[in-house]
Design a protein around this motif. Sequence first.
Motif, PDB file in Angstrom:
ATOM      1  N   TYR A  30       0.822  -1.208   0.000  1.00 21.12           N
ATOM      2  CA  TYR A  30       0.000   0.000   0.000  1.00 21.12           C
ATOM      3  C   TYR A  30       0.853   1.253   0.000  1.00 21.12           C
ATOM      4  O   TYR A  30       1.803   1.377   0.761  1.00 21.12           O
ATOM      5  N   ASN A  31       0.490   2.201  -0.868  1.00 24.24           N
ATOM      6  CA  ASN A  31       1.126   3.508  -0.900  1.00 24.24           C
ATOM      7  C   ASN A  31       0.164   4.503  -0.248  1.00 24.24           C
ATOM      8  O   ASN A  31      -0.825   4.906  -0.868  1.00 24.24           O
ATOM      9  N   PRO A  32       0.441   4.907   0.999  1.00 27.29           N
ATOM     10  CA  PRO A  32      -0.482   5.809   1.688  1.00 27.29           C
ATOM     11  C   PRO A  32      -0.455   7.231   1.129  1.00 27.29           C
ATOM     12  O   PRO A  32      -1.399   7.991   1.321  1.00 27.29           O
ATOM     13  N   ARG A  33       0.607   7.603   0.427  1.00 26.56           N
ATOM     14  CA  ARG A  33       0.692   8.952  -0.129  1.00 26.56           C
ATOM     15  C   ARG A  33      -0.278   9.135  -1.304  1.00 26.56           C
ATOM     16  O   ARG A  33      -0.869  10.193  -1.471  1.00 26.56           O
ATOM     17  N   HIS A  35      -2.770   6.776  -1.967  1.00 24.51           N
ATOM     18  CA  HIS A  35      -3.967   5.958  -1.693  1.00 24.51           C
ATOM     19  C   HIS A  35      -4.119   4.871  -2.765  1.00 24.51           C
ATOM     20  O   HIS A  35      -5.200   4.672  -3.319  1.00 24.51           O
ATOM     21  N   ARG A  37      -3.297   0.724  -3.803  1.00 22.66           N
ATOM     22  CA  ARG A  37      -3.000  -0.616  -3.319  1.00 22.66           C
ATOM     23  C   ARG A  37      -2.507  -1.458  -4.498  1.00 22.66           C
ATOM     24  O   ARG A  37      -3.101  -1.448  -5.575  1.00 22.66           O
ATOM     25  N   ASP A  57     -11.144   6.915   1.364  1.00 21.31           N
ATOM     26  CA  ASP A  57     -10.683   7.492   2.632  1.00 21.31           C
ATOM     27  C   ASP A  57     -10.869   6.550   3.818  1.00 21.31           C
ATOM     28  O   ASP A  57     -10.011   6.482   4.698  1.00 21.31           O
ATOM     29  N   ASP A  59     -10.921   3.197   3.825  1.00 21.74           N
ATOM     30  CA  ASP A  59      -9.946   2.105   3.768  1.00 21.74           C
ATOM     31  C   ASP A  59      -8.538   2.628   4.036  1.00 21.74           C
ATOM     32  O   ASP A  59      -7.727   1.949   4.660  1.00 21.74           O
ATOM     33  N   HIS A  60      -8.248   3.837   3.586  1.00 26.87           N
ATOM     34  CA  HIS A  60      -6.949   4.452   3.878  1.00 26.87           C
ATOM     35  C   HIS A  60      -6.770   4.588   5.396  1.00 26.87           C
ATOM     36  O   HIS A  60      -5.716   4.229   5.934  1.00 26.87           O
ATOM     37  N   LEU A  63      -6.157   1.134   6.880  1.00 29.64           N
ATOM     38  CA  LEU A  63      -4.820   0.596   6.600  1.00 29.64           C
ATOM     39  C   LEU A  63      -3.731   1.338   7.378  1.00 29.64           C
ATOM     40  O   LEU A  63      -2.814   0.717   7.916  1.00 29.64           O
ATOM     41  N   THR A  64      -3.816   2.654   7.447  1.00 26.35           N
ATOM     42  CA  THR A  64      -2.785   3.389   8.179  1.00 26.35           C
ATOM     43  C   THR A  64      -2.882   3.108   9.682  1.00 26.35           C
ATOM     44  O   THR A  64      -1.856   3.000  10.356  1.00 26.35           O
TER      45      THR A  64
END
Length: 78
Positions: A30-33, A35, A37, A57, A59-60, A63-64
């Motif tokens: 996952y890339n949180p920057r 958003h 997957r 948002d 799910d972000h 995950l974070t």
Amino acid sequence: MAMDKELLEILACPEDKGPLLYFPDEDTLYNPRLHRRYVIRDDIPIMLVDEAEAVDDADHARLTAKAEAEGIAPTFEA
């Protein structure tokens, strides 16, 4: 099966070249920057921008929070 540690240390997002969060129980990088997957199929990470899944948002946030709670570190230090 968990991904190879050495492979994880060099994996980066193909779009922004930044580190990813690895969730082995979800077969996901996952890339949180951005958003985004990236799924892992048959122990192979699918690192194609066109195949990345957009994360909403909610799910972000999930995950974070999960990464923080479980001590999941980025694949490398940026």
